[in-house]
Design a protein around this motif. Structure first.
Motif, mmCIF file in Angstrom:
data_model
loop_
_atom_site.group_PDB
_atom_site.id
_atom_site.type_symbol
_atom_site.label_atom_id
_atom_site.label_comp_id
_atom_site.label_asym_id
_atom_site.label_seq_id
_atom_site.Cartn_x
_atom_site.Cartn_y
_atom_site.Cartn_z
ATOM 1 N N GLY A 158 0.828 -1.206 0.000
ATOM 2 C CA GLY A 158 0.000 0.000 0.000
ATOM 3 C C GLY A 158 0.859 1.251 0.000
ATOM 4 N N TRP A 159 0.344 2.297 0.650
ATOM 5 C CA TRP A 159 1.087 3.558 0.761
ATOM 6 C C TRP A 159 2.035 3.442 1.962
ATOM 7 N N ILE A 160 3.319 3.244 1.706
ATOM 8 C CA ILE A 160 4.236 2.899 2.801
ATOM 9 C C ILE A 160 5.312 3.959 3.039
ATOM 10 N N TYR A 161 5.097 5.164 2.561
ATOM 11 C CA TYR A 161 6.098 6.213 2.811
ATOM 12 C C TYR A 161 6.436 6.314 4.289
ATOM 13 N N HIS A 162 5.421 6.327 5.150
ATOM 14 C CA HIS A 162 5.670 6.477 6.585
ATOM 15 C C HIS A 162 6.456 5.305 7.147
ATOM 16 N N ILE A 250 5.859 13.697 7.375
ATOM 17 C CA ILE A 250 5.923 12.335 7.920
ATOM 18 C C ILE A 250 4.681 11.502 7.621
ATOM 19 N N ASN A 251 3.730 12.054 6.882
ATOM 20 C CA ASN A 251 2.504 11.326 6.556
ATOM 21 C C ASN A 251 2.582 10.737 5.151
ATOM 22 N N SER A 252 2.059 9.518 4.999
ATOM 23 C CA SER A 252 1.911 8.944 3.661
ATOM 24 C C SER A 252 0.791 9.672 2.914
ATOM 25 N N PRO A 253 0.737 9.552 1.585
ATOM 26 C CA PRO A 253 -0.307 10.227 0.835
ATOM 27 C C PRO A 253 -1.725 9.885 1.277
ATOM 28 N N ASP A 254 -1.924 8.709 1.895
ATOM 29 C CA ASP A 254 -3.265 8.366 2.375
ATOM 30 C C ASP A 254 -3.507 8.816 3.802
#
Length: 258
Positions: A158-162, A250-254
């Motif tokens: 998924g959205w895993i930037y964080h 620090i937040n992912s796009p979602d």
């Protein structure tokens, strides 16, 4: 009995980028692990980054589907960029010249990309492949690694930037991407001699969700002579992390956060 396996012409083409710098002892095994994949529609692009040990000639002698590109030593980021620019495949995968893939990696990853057009990165687990005290590596056939089919690691999909802010979970040798990702975020940063892959995945995680196979799809040779183990004056990984937080927060796009 009819052979029901897909033919080369019915499969998307995968370009495999193999940066090489003085990996003469290992490059044949690395390339063989690509050729041993149950996936016939391949081009293997070896970018020799100024080797002095004759490893470029080893790759050259192996012949098609291997293409050899020589360049002066510029580091892994520049080598991968050269490979990406030369690639003609529908997908791009990466393997360093001293590491290996486990069987059936490409087939499963391509299937996931074909089934999920919104996903631009599929990666998997990796395991260290340490040498013994004499510097010799155990044969690949003796290695045991985690396999469970096509099970997806939901925590690191998924959205895993964080999640990437806590650790670089995507090892370059496990990943396959759509070429459009490079058009979205640009190439590897050639100013970084280490941490260039961390920087790339942080930027990628801002524009696409990812999927992770929980299985081990690659073995990472713990080679004390590799670039990763060469001390540097600058902590590039910290630099990359700070730069990402300053740019993206620090937040992912979602909306998910650490």
């Amino acid at each position: 009995m009819n052979d029901t396996r897909p033919s080369e012409t019915t499969l998307p083409k995968v370009s495999v980028i193999v940066p090489n710098y003085n990996s003469g002892d290992f490059i044949t095994e690395a390339i063989q692990s690509i050729l041993d994949q149950d996936y016939p529609n391949l081009e293997i692009i070896v970018i020799d980054d100024g080797s002095t040990d004759g490893s470029d000639k080893i790759a050259e002698k192996l012949g098609p589907p291997i293409r050899l590109i020589r360049q002066k030593n510029q580091g892994p980021a520049a080598a991968r960029n050269t490979g990406i620019k030369a690639a003609t495949g529908d997908y791009i995968a990466f393997l360093d010249a001293d590491d290996v893939w486990t069987p059936n990696k490409l087939h499963r990853q391509v299937t996931l990309l074909e089934d999920n057009p919104d996903i631009k990165v599929v990666y998997g687990g990796f395991e260290a492949w340490p040498s013994d005290k004499s510097g010799h590596y155990p044969p690949l056939s003796s290695m045991e690694f985690h396999t469970s089919g096509s099970y997806i690691d939901n925590r690191l999909s998924g959205w895993i930037y964080h999640e990437l802010l806590l650790d670089n979970h995507i090892h370059i040798i496990t990943a396959i991407i759509r070429p459009s990702l490079v058009r979205d975020i640009g190439y590897f940063d050639t100013e970084l001699r280490t941490g260039e892959d961390y920087d790339f995945w942080l930027r990628a995680s801002r524009v696409t969700p990812v999927l992770k196979l929980s299985d081990t799809v690659a073995l990472y040779r713990t080679n004390p002579n590799s670039t990763t183990h060469t001390p540097t004056k600058i902590n590039n990984e910290k630099l990359v992390l700070v730069r990402a937080i300053e740019r993206f927060g620090i937040n992912s796009p979602d909306g998910a956060t650490v």
